[in-house]
Motif scaffolding. Structure first.
Motif, PDB file in Angstrom:
ATOM      1  N   VAL A  57     -80.117 -22.277  39.568  1.00  0.00           N
ATOM      2  CA  VAL A  57     -79.433 -21.059  40.016  1.00  0.00           C
ATOM      3  C   VAL A  57     -80.387 -19.883  39.886  1.00  0.00           C
ATOM      4  CG1 VAL A  57     -77.499 -19.498  39.557  1.00  0.00           C
ATOM      5  CG2 VAL A  57     -77.185 -21.972  39.335  1.00  0.00           C
ATOM      6  N   ALA A  58     -80.317 -18.960  40.818  1.00  0.00           N
ATOM      7  CA  ALA A  58     -81.201 -17.793  40.823  1.00  0.00           C
ATOM      8  C   ALA A  58     -80.697 -16.722  39.864  1.00  0.00           C
ATOM      9  CB  ALA A  58     -81.331 -17.239  42.239  1.00  0.00           C
ATOM     10  N   ASP A  59     -80.629 -17.073  38.575  1.00  0.00           N
ATOM     11  CA  ASP A  59     -80.309 -16.095  37.543  1.00  0.00           C
ATOM     12  C   ASP A  59     -81.311 -16.254  36.402  1.00  0.00           C
ATOM     13  OD1 ASP A  59     -79.530 -18.364  36.150  1.00  0.00           O
ATOM     14  OD2 ASP A  59     -77.387 -17.893  36.145  1.00  0.00           O
ATOM     15  N   GLU A  60     -81.110 -15.548  35.304  1.00  0.00           N
ATOM     16  CA  GLU A  60     -82.097 -15.585  34.230  1.00  0.00           C
ATOM     17  C   GLU A  60     -82.115 -16.931  33.511  1.00  0.00           C
ATOM     18  OE1 GLU A  60     -82.418 -12.326  31.644  1.00  0.00           O
ATOM     19  OE2 GLU A  60     -82.473 -10.846  33.254  1.00  0.00           O
ATOM     20  N   HIS A  61     -81.000 -17.643  33.527  1.00  0.00           N
ATOM     21  CA  HIS A  61     -80.961 -18.962  32.896  1.00  0.00           C
ATOM     22  C   HIS A  61     -81.702 -19.996  33.745  1.00  0.00           C
ATOM     23  CE1 HIS A  61     -79.214 -21.750  29.975  1.00  0.00           C
ATOM     24  NE2 HIS A  61     -79.054 -22.591  30.983  1.00  0.00           N
ATOM     25  N   ARG A  62     -81.554 -19.898  35.055  1.00  0.00           N
ATOM     26  CA  ARG A  62     -82.255 -20.670  36.078  1.00  0.00           C
ATOM     27  C   ARG A  62     -81.898 -22.156  36.106  1.00  0.00           C
ATOM     28  NH1 ARG A  62     -85.825 -18.081  39.054  1.00  0.00           N
ATOM     29  NH2 ARG A  62     -86.487 -16.008  38.364  1.00  0.00           N
ATOM     30  N   ARG A  63     -82.112 -22.863  35.044  1.00  0.00           N
ATOM     31  CA  ARG A  63     -81.961 -24.322  35.054  1.00  0.00           C
ATOM     32  C   ARG A  63     -80.718 -24.734  34.270  1.00  0.00           C
ATOM     33  NH1 ARG A  63     -83.292 -28.887  32.062  1.00  0.00           N
ATOM     34  NH2 ARG A  63     -84.095 -30.668  33.264  1.00  0.00           N
ATOM     35  N   TYR A  64     -79.771 -25.349  34.970  1.00  0.00           N
ATOM     36  CA  TYR A  64     -78.558 -25.866  34.336  1.00  0.00           C
ATOM     37  C   TYR A  64     -78.560 -27.385  34.461  1.00  0.00           C
ATOM     38  CZ  TYR A  64     -76.885 -21.037  34.565  1.00  0.00           C
ATOM     39  OH  TYR A  64     -76.752 -19.678  34.432  1.00  0.00           O
ATOM     40  N   ARG A  65     -78.494 -28.074  33.327  1.00  0.00           N
ATOM     41  CA  ARG A  65     -78.466 -29.542  33.327  1.00  0.00           C
ATOM     42  C   ARG A  65     -77.378 -30.000  32.354  1.00  0.00           C
ATOM     43  NH1 ARG A  65     -80.931 -28.366  37.093  1.00  0.00           N
ATOM     44  NH2 ARG A  65     -82.920 -29.194  37.881  1.00  0.00           N
TER      45      ARG A  65
ATOM     46  N   ALA B 107     -66.521 -22.014  33.804  1.00  0.00           N
ATOM     47  CA  ALA B 107     -67.541 -21.088  33.294  1.00  0.00           C
ATOM     48  C   ALA B 107     -68.513 -20.839  34.438  1.00  0.00           C
ATOM     49  CB  ALA B 107     -68.241 -21.684  32.077  1.00  0.00           C
ATOM     50  N   PHE B 108     -67.976 -20.437  35.583  1.00  0.00           N
ATOM     51  CA  PHE B 108     -68.767 -20.187  36.788  1.00  0.00           C
ATOM     52  C   PHE B 108     -69.779 -19.083  36.524  1.00  0.00           C
ATOM     53  CE2 PHE B 108     -68.335 -21.199  41.403  1.00  0.00           C
ATOM     54  CZ  PHE B 108     -67.755 -22.454  41.289  1.00  0.00           C
ATOM     55  N   THR B 109     -71.020 -19.314  36.918  1.00  0.00           N
ATOM     56  CA  THR B 109     -72.051 -18.294  36.713  1.00  0.00           C
ATOM     57  C   THR B 109     -71.753 -17.060  37.572  1.00  0.00           C
ATOM     58  OG1 THR B 109     -73.550 -18.945  38.506  1.00  0.00           O
ATOM     59  CG2 THR B 109     -73.724 -20.175  36.430  1.00  0.00           C
ATOM     60  N   ALA B 110     -72.348 -15.944  37.191  1.00  0.00           N
ATOM     61  CA  ALA B 110     -72.148 -14.714  37.956  1.00  0.00           C
ATOM     62  C   ALA B 110     -72.680 -14.859  39.382  1.00  0.00           C
ATOM     63  CB  ALA B 110     -72.835 -13.548  37.246  1.00  0.00           C
ATOM     64  N   VAL B 111     -73.796 -15.556  39.546  1.00  0.00           N
ATOM     65  CA  VAL B 111     -74.396 -15.714  40.868  1.00  0.00           C
ATOM     66  C   VAL B 111     -73.542 -16.597  41.768  1.00  0.00           C
ATOM     67  CG1 VAL B 111     -76.371 -16.681  42.117  1.00  0.00           C
ATOM     68  CG2 VAL B 111     -76.753 -15.254  40.098  1.00  0.00           C
ATOM     69  N   THR B 112     -73.201 -17.785  41.287  1.00  0.00           N
ATOM     70  CA  THR B 112     -72.394 -18.697  42.116  1.00  0.00           C
ATOM     71  C   THR B 112     -70.963 -18.199  42.245  1.00  0.00           C
ATOM     72  OG1 THR B 112     -71.917 -20.080  40.176  1.00  0.00           O
ATOM     73  CG2 THR B 112     -73.799 -20.709  41.551  1.00  0.00           C
ATOM     74  N   GLY B 113     -70.479 -17.512  41.219  1.00  0.00           N
ATOM     75  CA  GLY B 113     -69.123 -16.977  41.287  1.00  0.00           C
ATOM     76  C   GLY B 113     -68.973 -15.914  42.341  1.00  0.00           C
ATOM     77  N   ARG B 114     -69.926 -15.015  42.385  1.00  0.00           N
ATOM     78  CA  ARG B 114     -69.885 -13.946  43.383  1.00  0.00           C
ATOM     79  C   ARG B 114     -69.893 -14.530  44.792  1.00  0.00           C
ATOM     80  NH1 ARG B 114     -73.872 -11.640  41.642  1.00  0.00           N
ATOM     81  NH2 ARG B 114     -72.840 -10.116  40.309  1.00  0.00           N
TER      82      ARG B 114
END
Length: 273
Positions: free
Chosen positions: A119-127, A178-185
């Motif tokens: 995801v294009a946020d500061e966390h970037r990698r979700y596994r 717990a939808f990320t801000a990027v994907t949620g928007r």
């Protein structure tokens, strides 16, 4: 009318703090007549892999689940915990728990789809699969007031799961998340409305919100969507709760007027020529 309460949270790694907030919000909603109260995904612990594995309890055992059962019993509500880590023989699952107004754990659902995404946020990698073992079963449960279909977060991107829950008779589908801000928007409301329209069921979607101690950002905007796809009520980007009355007769009326399932030309049983 059935009265449903949604609790939007910014959960952290300390279960006792999250539990205290849940109890406070349940008390407020129960006093207003809520029958079913839903929390987000990762409601009891939100953090790192080690946080989840340290807190994980065996199913139907452990101090956290006993405390949740006590809350449901004390306030006489159906309490759906969006997810918490449950220890298994083959790892840890992220599991939705449904407690009756008598404090009995009557149903659980292990999240099927793991969020293994960049995801294009500061966390970037979700596994997510590096922390949790995926579930194996579709789960529905009939309460005295509604036939619930249970899903969690990333599941919402897989419409076949929702079609199966509708086939099983679910008229209310819960989506703790717990939808990320990027994907949620970009996708949160669109996906939820689509699942409600496809299944002709009420969708109760309860999200985490804000910046968490681990640095992750979640979208919030918890909402209730009618079987016609209308957003009946929603929160914004702050913690808090909302109380919503839903009319389950709308499901029966809509499914009778527009019998989508009977019209379907494709199913898992269809064979290629």
């Amino acid at each position: 009318m059935e009265r449903v309460g949604l609790i939007q949270m910014t959960s952290g790694p300390a279960p006792e703090l999250n539990l205290s907030y849940i109890k406070q919000q349940v008390m407020q909603l129960a006093q207003q007549g809520a029958e079913l109260i839903v929390t987000p995904e990762n409601a009891l612990v939100f953090g790192s892999r080690s946080d989840y594995h340290q807190v994980a309890e065996p199913l139907a055992d452990g101090p956290l689940q006993k405390a949740l059962a006590s809350i449901a019993d004390e306030y006489g509500v159906w309490l759906l915990i969006g997810s918490m880590p449950i220890s298994r023989h083959n790892g840890v699952t992220t599991t939705c728990l449904l407690f009756s107004p008598q404090g009995e754990l009557v149903c659980h659902y292990d999240k099927l789809h793991m969020f293994d995404v960049d995801v294009a946020d500061e966390h970037r990698r979700y596994r997510e699969s590096e922390t949790f073992t995926p579930g194996q079963q579709v789960v529905d449960y009939s309460t005295p007031f509604a036939h619930l279909g249970l899903t969690i977060c990333y599941d919402v991107r897989f419409p076949a799961l929702y079609s199966e829950l509708a086939r099983l008779g679910a008229n209310v589908i819960t989506v703790p998340a717990a939808f990320t801000a990027v994907t949620g928007r970009a996708h949160w409301q669109t996906l939820l409305r689509a699942r409600a329209i496809e299944t002709q069921a009420w969708v109760i979607a309860v999200n985490q919100v804000g910046t968490h101690p681990c640095g992750r950002e979640t979208w919030g905007h918890s909402m209730v969507i009618s079987p016609w796809g209308e957003v009946i009520a929603s929160l914004t980007d702050q913690v808090g709760n909302i109380l919503v009355d839903i009319d389950l007769s709308q499901v029966e009326q809509l499914r009778a007027a527009m019998p989508i399932r009977q019209h379907a030309r494709f199913s898992n049983q269809l064979q290629k020529d």
